[in-house]
Design an enzyme around this catalytic site. Sequence first.
Site, PDB file in Angstrom:
ATOM      1  N   ASP A 230       0.937  -1.163  -0.189  1.00  0.00           N
ATOM      2  CA  ASP A 230      -0.042   0.067  -0.059  1.00  0.00           C
ATOM      3  C   ASP A 230       0.822   1.291  -0.008  1.00  0.00           C
ATOM      4  OD1 ASP A 230      -2.059   1.545   0.042  1.00  0.00           O
ATOM      5  OD2 ASP A 230      -3.047   0.894   1.890  1.00  0.00           O
TER       6      ASP A 230
HETATM    7  C1  BGC Z   1      -5.001   3.413   0.140  1.00  0.00           C
HETATM    8  C2  BGC Z   1      -5.081   2.298  -0.763  1.00  0.00           C
HETATM    9  C3  BGC Z   1      -4.910   3.010  -2.348  1.00  0.00           C
HETATM   10  C4  BGC Z   1      -3.772   3.821  -2.330  1.00  0.00           C
HETATM   11  C5  BGC Z   1      -3.601   4.231  -3.784  1.00  0.00           C
HETATM   12  C6  BGC Z   1      -3.724   4.203   0.051  1.00  0.00           C
HETATM   13  O1  BGC Z   1      -3.493   5.245   0.708  1.00  0.00           O
HETATM   14  O2  BGC Z   1      -4.752   2.855   1.350  1.00  0.00           O
HETATM   15  O3  BGC Z   1      -6.401   1.842  -0.663  1.00  0.00           O
HETATM   16  O4  BGC Z   1      -5.187   2.018  -3.350  1.00  0.00           O
HETATM   17  O5  BGC Z   1      -3.736   4.620  -1.420  1.00  0.00           O
HETATM   18  O6  BGC Z   1      -4.456   5.486  -4.029  1.00  0.00           O
END
Ligand code: BGC
Length: 806
Positions: free
Chosen positions: A282
Amino acid sequence: MLGLTALLTATTMTAQTPKLSADFATPHSDLKLRSENIDEVLKAMTLEEKAQLLVGGGNDAFVGSGAMMGHQKKLVAGAAGLTVAIPRLGIPATVLTDGPAGVHIDPIREGDTKTYYATGFPVGTCLASTWNTELVEQVGQAIGNETLEYGCDVVLGPGLNLHRNPLCGRNFEYYSEDPVVTGLIGAAVTKGIQSQGVGVSAKHFAVNSQENSRTKVDERVSQRALRELYLKGFEIVVRQSNPWTIMSSYNKINGFYAQGYKDMLTTILRDEWGFKGIVMTDWIEKRADLPTEMEVEAGNDLMMPGYPAQAKDIVEAVKAGRLDIKYVDQNVRRMLEYIVKTPRFKGYQYSKPDLDAHAKVTRQSSTEGMVLLKNNGCLPLTPSKKRGDSEAPSLLGEGGGRGYTVALFGVNSYDFLSGGLGSGCVNVPYVVDMVQGLKNIGVKTTPLLTEIYQNYVKYAKAKLKADKNPMMWFLDQGQPKLDEIEISERCVTHELREADAAIITIGRQAGEGVDRKIDGEFNLSQMEQDMIFRVSSQFRAAGKPVIVILNSGSVMETCSWRDRVDAILCAWQPGEEGGNSVADVLTGKANPSGKLTMTWPIAATDHPSTKNFPQDMDMYSYREMKGWGRGIPNEDYTNHEEDIYVGYRYFDTFQKEVAYPFGFGLSYTTFEFSKLTVKCRGNLVDVSVTVKNTGNVAGKEVAQLYVTAPKGKLEKPAQELKAFAKTRELQPGESETLTMTLLKRDLASFDEAGSQWITEAGQYLFKVGNSSRDIKLTAPLKITEYTESVNNVMAPKQALNLLKQK
Ligand code: BGC
């Protein structure tokens, strides 16, 4: 050898302008990636190139800041991230876009007259509430098609975290408190998306059950709860639908960062479940307390969004002998295997997605996902018999009637929330609100109230924009919730004269980085309670129905006010066609068939996890920024004292009263369940049941299969959902026989002592019903023992000791 700095200087090269420096040109200048020559390309890559491929190319938020790899200009504006291109080897950049309720990209772009709006599909809770895997697969196909046509290769979803507690700020993106619902719905959406030649990223692996302190909190949880609950949905998705990618979560599990947890990312995910795709982190910067090489060795193939320092770490760790090149090569190979599958690699010719066709898909799924919680007979809306008007209102304004008119209360009737906040929001072309939805079906709204609210919404939105708090980055990432306005007795008296019914919409917004509060979020605010009280006293005294629409992606309190109203429809955050779907259900054009995928408790504190869940979060500040690391419960660590007793597993086992049970949802017709048969076939169990529509209108019903295990060595919840099936639309009098097939393994519990899955021998009770509290038929079946040994990993050694000390 080419130094990293030199390589990074070459980052201005774009995938479209593959001008190679002399350094790049030898000795394999003609070698270009193909699906058959991955080994050869791998051999030809320099260590620096390998390191780069394992680190993302930055995301929109940072492009331009110079902080990211930035190996090419952004390819799709607003997409969450990129993998890097290595033009000399014919390796293109690939594009990762957020989901999961649709493609999250910029709809309007500088110097471009075209628009790139994406269809807003129902949020996870609404989609799962359809209990219709075929329909969910169709939604997946539509999302996959938009991912493809808008130039992206992977959509960052489905969200497979469990609803451990109703206060989690991202529950709306996730499906259920139950791992089987999570897994089967997740697998259906994955199959649909990937049928379009693009990939998913099933997220957030794993136990990302709270937003507060999400990047660091240590989730302390037993091996059994991990295996049976928190990992189970992912296991089903991996085994049934081969996701291209999985996203490792921010949090720690039993003391280890998920993103560096080899036991989870390799031993369980790949060795036990057979996952073949790539794992990406993530979105986070290089961590100070997790060496990059540990992430690589753990089986995290891609660091997202990607910082140069991480590529540098990889190169240095290999050179210093801290990281075996075999791990780098293994991850690079998996990256190349991913890249050759992508549309960008294949040179797909993009065209515009068919948004009109997808609007129909989202409307069907949002209609089917809505859950009718209460109906004292006032729905579907029919002309009032009690008014004694000479000119009776006709619902559709036909046949000479003056038309049915409703008074629409609540700001979200006019600013209907299609989805949640944060990365999960979708830039939709439009949102059908309640006024429009009702109008489309021929139901009028009272003019003065409509005008007052519509003006207020315009004003409040403009003000919110002007007052924008810089911490609220997500204001640009979705529709924030506007404050309610006070509804006076006089206003209600005025509306009563003009309206045949009152509809009150209660809206709730939630999103990334913030958990929900009990007061005013899970519970109604004082103003909302007053609104319901005032409207209901006057309308019901006049014999006119009062209907509440819950426009919330997550669970709410209902018991303190539900007796004051005639009907409650949980519409969730249903995507762009929401108002049309609500109108279809209210008027009976559609018969509701959605069922809750989580328990609705009487109070938020009824969940045993609530005492170990963050609750005092300041809405617009990230607690993790303020002095993290001081041993604060639910911030530095969260103890899963409830263990496997999550959701109905707790409420049903300990016989606690609930507001609405897991699996619950009303229909305008009635169904009869009959002929339950349960048979063993080797390691399979076949279950079939006949469902008949015994009412007066067509409708669909869900058969939910719960199993009660015999008393054995391991303690078990009173019952667990093991499978479900939904009928087609049955006409009055029509029947359908549904079949469900289980593996004996599906009945197993996780035995920590033996590190094995075990289905103990004995008589199991198979129960079919239409909620966990409404079992219609039961059938016993003797089952012989089944065991399956697995690796003894992820034990909460430190955490358990801490718990014992308490
Ligand atoms: C989130 C993810 C997301 C990623 C990209 C993160 O902060 O937890 O779910 O896909 O950002 O935007």
